[in-house]
Write a protein that holds these residues in place. Structure first.
Motif, PDB file in Angstrom:
ATOM      1  N   GLY A  37       0.680  -1.210   0.177  1.00 41.91           N
ATOM      2  CA  GLY A  37      -0.145  -0.044  -0.001  1.00 41.91           C
ATOM      3  C   GLY A  37       1.129   1.150  -0.037  1.00 41.91           C
ATOM      4  N   LEU A  38       2.135   1.353   0.628  1.00 40.12           N
ATOM      5  CA  LEU A  38       2.764   2.483   0.852  1.00 40.12           C
ATOM      6  C   LEU A  38       3.340   2.654  -0.308  1.00 40.12           C
ATOM      7  CD1 LEU A  38       4.648   1.805   4.360  1.00 40.12           C
ATOM      8  CD2 LEU A  38       2.748   3.794   3.806  1.00 40.12           C
ATOM      9  N   LEU A  39       3.907   1.546  -1.057  1.00 37.88           N
ATOM     10  CA  LEU A  39       4.568   1.686  -2.332  1.00 37.88           C
ATOM     11  C   LEU A  39       3.723   2.022  -3.508  1.00 37.88           C
ATOM     12  CD1 LEU A  39       7.505  -0.900  -2.221  1.00 37.88           C
ATOM     13  CD2 LEU A  39       7.232   1.221  -1.464  1.00 37.88           C
ATOM     14  N   SER A  40       2.462   1.972  -3.513  1.00 37.16           N
ATOM     15  CA  SER A  40       1.400   2.229  -4.428  1.00 37.16           C
ATOM     16  C   SER A  40       1.062   3.813  -4.553  1.00 37.16           C
ATOM     17  CB  SER A  40       0.276   1.512  -4.219  1.00 37.16           C
ATOM     18  OG  SER A  40      -0.563   2.277  -2.993  1.00 37.16           O
ATOM     19  N   GLY A  41       1.667   4.554  -3.456  1.00 36.54           N
ATOM     20  CA  GLY A  41       1.461   6.064  -3.535  1.00 36.54           C
ATOM     21  C   GLY A  41      -0.117   6.271  -3.426  1.00 36.54           C
ATOM     22  N   LYS A  42      -1.041   5.389  -3.016  1.00 37.29           N
ATOM     23  CA  LYS A  42      -2.315   5.500  -3.112  1.00 37.29           C
ATOM     24  C   LYS A  42      -2.967   5.399  -1.587  1.00 37.29           C
ATOM     25  CE  LYS A  42      -3.408   3.849  -7.580  1.00 37.29           C
ATOM     26  NZ  LYS A  42      -4.093   2.592  -8.293  1.00 37.29           N
ATOM     27  N   SER A  43      -3.658   6.450  -1.093  1.00 39.18           N
ATOM     28  CA  SER A  43      -4.342   6.381   0.241  1.00 39.18           C
ATOM     29  C   SER A  43      -5.211   5.145   0.541  1.00 39.18           C
ATOM     30  CB  SER A  43      -5.160   7.749   0.282  1.00 39.18           C
ATOM     31  OG  SER A  43      -5.745   7.661   1.675  1.00 39.18           O
ATOM     32  N   ALA A  44      -4.959   4.658   1.800  1.00 37.81           N
ATOM     33  CA  ALA A  44      -5.841   3.571   2.001  1.00 37.81           C
ATOM     34  C   ALA A  44      -7.091   4.163   2.504  1.00 37.81           C
ATOM     35  CB  ALA A  44      -5.367   3.027   3.427  1.00 37.81           C
ATOM     36  N   ALA A  45      -7.612   5.355   2.344  1.00 37.97           N
ATOM     37  CA  ALA A  45      -8.860   5.769   2.755  1.00 37.97           C
ATOM     38  C   ALA A  45      -9.825   5.646   1.512  1.00 37.97           C
ATOM     39  CB  ALA A  45      -8.903   7.314   2.871  1.00 37.97           C
ATOM     40  N   GLY A  46     -11.237   5.361   2.070  1.00 37.88           N
ATOM     41  CA  GLY A  46     -12.412   5.258   1.296  1.00 37.88           C
ATOM     42  C   GLY A  46     -13.246   6.162   1.646  1.00 37.88           C
ATOM     43  N   LEU A  47     -14.396   6.302   0.882  1.00 36.25           N
ATOM     44  CA  LEU A  47     -15.541   7.010   1.448  1.00 36.25           C
ATOM     45  C   LEU A  47     -16.455   6.157   2.328  1.00 36.25           C
ATOM     46  CD1 LEU A  47     -16.495   9.156  -1.564  1.00 36.25           C
ATOM     47  CD2 LEU A  47     -16.002  10.199   0.500  1.00 36.25           C
ATOM     48  N   GLN A  48     -16.626   6.507   3.440  1.00 34.78           N
ATOM     49  CA  GLN A  48     -17.353   5.695   4.298  1.00 34.78           C
ATOM     50  C   GLN A  48     -18.673   6.604   4.806  1.00 34.78           C
ATOM     51  OE1 GLN A  48     -16.029   2.804   5.183  1.00 34.78           O
ATOM     52  NE2 GLN A  48     -13.951   3.322   4.353  1.00 34.78           N
ATOM     53  N   SER A  49     -19.760   5.858   4.855  1.00 33.51           N
ATOM     54  CA  SER A  49     -21.122   6.483   5.123  1.00 33.51           C
ATOM     55  C   SER A  49     -21.320   6.508   6.457  1.00 33.51           C
ATOM     56  CB  SER A  49     -22.173   5.444   4.358  1.00 33.51           C
ATOM     57  OG  SER A  49     -22.157   4.242   4.971  1.00 33.51           O
ATOM     58  N   GLY A  50     -22.198   7.123   6.878  1.00 33.19           N
ATOM     59  CA  GLY A  50     -22.882   7.460   8.179  1.00 33.19           C
ATOM     60  C   GLY A  50     -21.900   8.173   9.123  1.00 33.19           C
ATOM     61  N   TYR A  51     -21.443   9.287   8.515  1.00 30.39           N
ATOM     62  CA  TYR A  51     -20.620  10.384   9.276  1.00 30.39           C
ATOM     63  C   TYR A  51     -21.152  11.880   9.110  1.00 30.39           C
ATOM     64  CZ  TYR A  51     -16.579   7.197   9.806  1.00 30.39           C
ATOM     65  OH  TYR A  51     -15.804   6.086  10.192  1.00 30.39           O
ATOM     66  N   GLY A  52     -20.701  12.674   9.841  1.00 29.69           N
ATOM     67  CA  GLY A  52     -21.258  14.182   9.908  1.00 29.69           C
ATOM     68  C   GLY A  52     -22.217  14.112  10.874  1.00 29.69           C
TER      69      GLY A  52
END
Length: 395
Positions: A37-52
C-alpha cells in the motif's frame, strides 16, 4: 517454549532491535499489505457512510477491514491487536528469535475498544453477560495474548495520546536496559475513527473528512488542511538476540510541553529538548541523522513545529518523509505504523514516502525513494503536550 540457555547460539546485538513486525491497517491484515500500500502511493482511505453531524454524510476515513480470528474475540479491536502480535512473533521466530526467560508485553492505547464501549451503552444499555463485559477491559487483550504464548513477564498498557506507540518503544528499551525483561512484545492499537470521534476532530480544525487525503493532508506542503483519520494495530518483537533483525532502536526521549490540552507550545522548547534527549540517549549527533520520519499531521501547528525543529536542531540536513497522507492518522498507533514503515525500509532499501502534490519543504521526499542507510529520527507529538522521539539505525 525454549529456555534461556537456548539463546546462546543466537546473534547478540548491542542495541535493542526490531526482530519481528506485524501490521493490521486499512490496507489489509498483514505487514506485506501495508508495504504494498505504501509503495502504491495511493491512500488507504475510502468514502465511508454514516458520518457528519446528522450521520448522513460520507467521509474519507482509513478503516481496518473485517478480518482476524473469530476464536480470539467478537471484537474487531481485540482481533486486530491479537493478529498483529501473532504476525510479529511468527516473523521474529522465522528470523531466528527464541524467547528468553522473561518476555514482557506493552500495549499502547488511548481510548481502547471504542466501538465495543459505544455498543455496550447504546445497544446493550449497560447490560451484558459478565464474560462479554470483560472483553471491554483494556487488560483482557493483554491477558488473552499472554495466555496463548505462555509469556510471564511484565505487562501493561501505555497511554500518551498520539505519542503512545513511541513511548511504548522507549519503555521497552528501558525494560531491556534494566534487565526487567529479556524481550518485549510491543503492540499499538487504535481503532477510534468512528463517526462521533471524527466529528470532534473536524470541529477542532485538525481532521479533514471531505476530501481525498492526498489532496487535503499535505505535510510540509502548501495548502495542507490537516489529517484524515485512520486505524491500525502494529506489533513489534523487541530483542537483543535475533539472527536477522530489521533495525536497531538506538535510543529515545520524551518531554511534555505543560502548555495546553491541544495546542503546541509556540516556542517549541520542549520539542527541541525531546530531540536533544533522544539523540544523547542514542549517542548520535544531529548531523548524523540521515532521515526524519515526521509526525506529519499536515496541521499548521505541527508543520511549524517540525520545520522549526529541522532547522534549529538538525540544520535542515535530513531527508524528510511522512506517511499519514497514505495510512491516515492512526492516533495512538500512528508512530507504530511509521516505525514499521521505516524498519521495513531498512531491510528493503526503500524509503516509503508519500507522493507530494504541492510546493513545499525542499528536503521533503516525493514518493518512494532509494534508502541510502544511516540514522532515522522518528518524532511523535500528542495532545496534552506529549513529545517523543525514537532514533533508529542499522544493526
Amino acid at each position: 517454549m525454549p529456555g534461556p540457555n537456548e539463546r546462546t547460539e543466537q546473534q547478540y546485538q548491542d542495541h535493542m532491535t526490531i526482530a519481528g513486525i506485524g501490521a493490521v491497517t486499512a490496507y489489509g491484515w498483514g505487514r506485506e499489505d501495508l508495504w504494498r500500500g505504501l509503495l502504491s502511493g495511493k491512500s488507504a482511505a475510502g468514502l465511508q457512510s454514516g458520518y457528519g453531524p446528522g450521520r448522513d454524510q460520507n467521509a474519507w476515513v482509513s478503516l481496518i477491514p473485517e478480518g482476524g480470528d473469530p476464536a480470539v474475540s467478537t471484537s474487531r479491536y481485540a482481533r486486530a491487536m491479537h493478529e498483529s502480535a501473532r504476525e510479529a512473533i511468527a516473523d521474529a521466530t522465522e528470523r531466528g528469535w527464541r524467547p528468553g526467560r522473561t518476555v514482557g508485553l506493552l500495549h499502547a492505547i488511548v481510548l481502547g475498544d471504542v466501538v465495543n464501549w459505544r455498543d455496550f451503552y447504546t445497544v446493550d444499555h449497560g447490560h451484558r453477560r459478565s464474560r462479554d463485559y470483560l472483553r471491554l477491559l483494556p487488560s483482557t487483550p493483554i491477558s488473552v495474548l499472554l495466555q496463548e504464548y505462555g509469556f510471564h513477564g511484565p505487562a501493561m498498557n501505555v497511554s500518551a495520546a498520539c505519542s503512545s506507540a513511541n513511548v511504548a518503544l522507549i519503555t521497552a528499551k528501558l525494560w531491556l536496559d534494566a534487565g526487567v525483561a529479556d524481550d518485549v512484545i510491543c503492540v499499538a492499537t487504535d481503532m477510534s475513527a468512528t463517526p462521533d470521534m471524527l466529528e470532534h476532530f473536524v470541529e477542532l480544525g485538525a481532521a479533514v473528512a471531505d476530501a481525498d487525503p492526498l489532496e487535503a493532508s499535505r505535510p510540509f506542503q502548501e495548502g495542507s488542511r490537516g489529517f484524515s483519520m485512520g486505524e491500525a494495530s502494529v506489533a513489534f518483537v523487541l530483542s537483543r538476540s535475533v539472527e536477522r533483525p530489521y533495525a536497531a532502536v538506538l535510543g529515545g526521549g520524551m518531554t511534555n510541553d505543560a502548555h495546553h490540552v491541544i495546542s503546541v507550545e509556540p516556542g517549541h522548547d520542549q520539542i527541541f529538548e525531546c530531540a536533544r534527549r533522544a539523540l544523547a540517549n542514542a549517542d548520535v549527533a544531529p548531523h548524523e541523522v540521515r532521515y526524519f520520519n515526521a509526525h506529519g499531521t499536515g496541521t499548521k501547528q505541527c508543520d511549524a513545529a517540525e520545520r522549526d525543529l529541522l532547522g534549529r536542531i538538525f540544520g535542515d540536513r535530513p531527508e524528510v518523509y511522512a506517511i499519514k497522507p497514505l495510512v491516515g492518522h492512526c492516533q495512538g498507533a500512528s508512530a507504530a505504523v511509521e516505525v514499521a514503515a521505516a524498519a521495513l525500509g531498512y531491510e528493503r532499501g526503500i524509503v516509503p514516502a508519500a507522493p507530494t502534490v504541492a510546493p513545499g519543504y525542499a528536503r521533503l521526499l516525493d514518493g518512494p525513494a532509494k534508502f541510502d542507510g544511516g540514522v532515522t529520527a522518528k518524532l511523535s507529538l500528542g495532545m496534552g503536550g506529549h513529545n517523543s522521539m525514537v532514533v533508529l539505525g542499522p544493526v
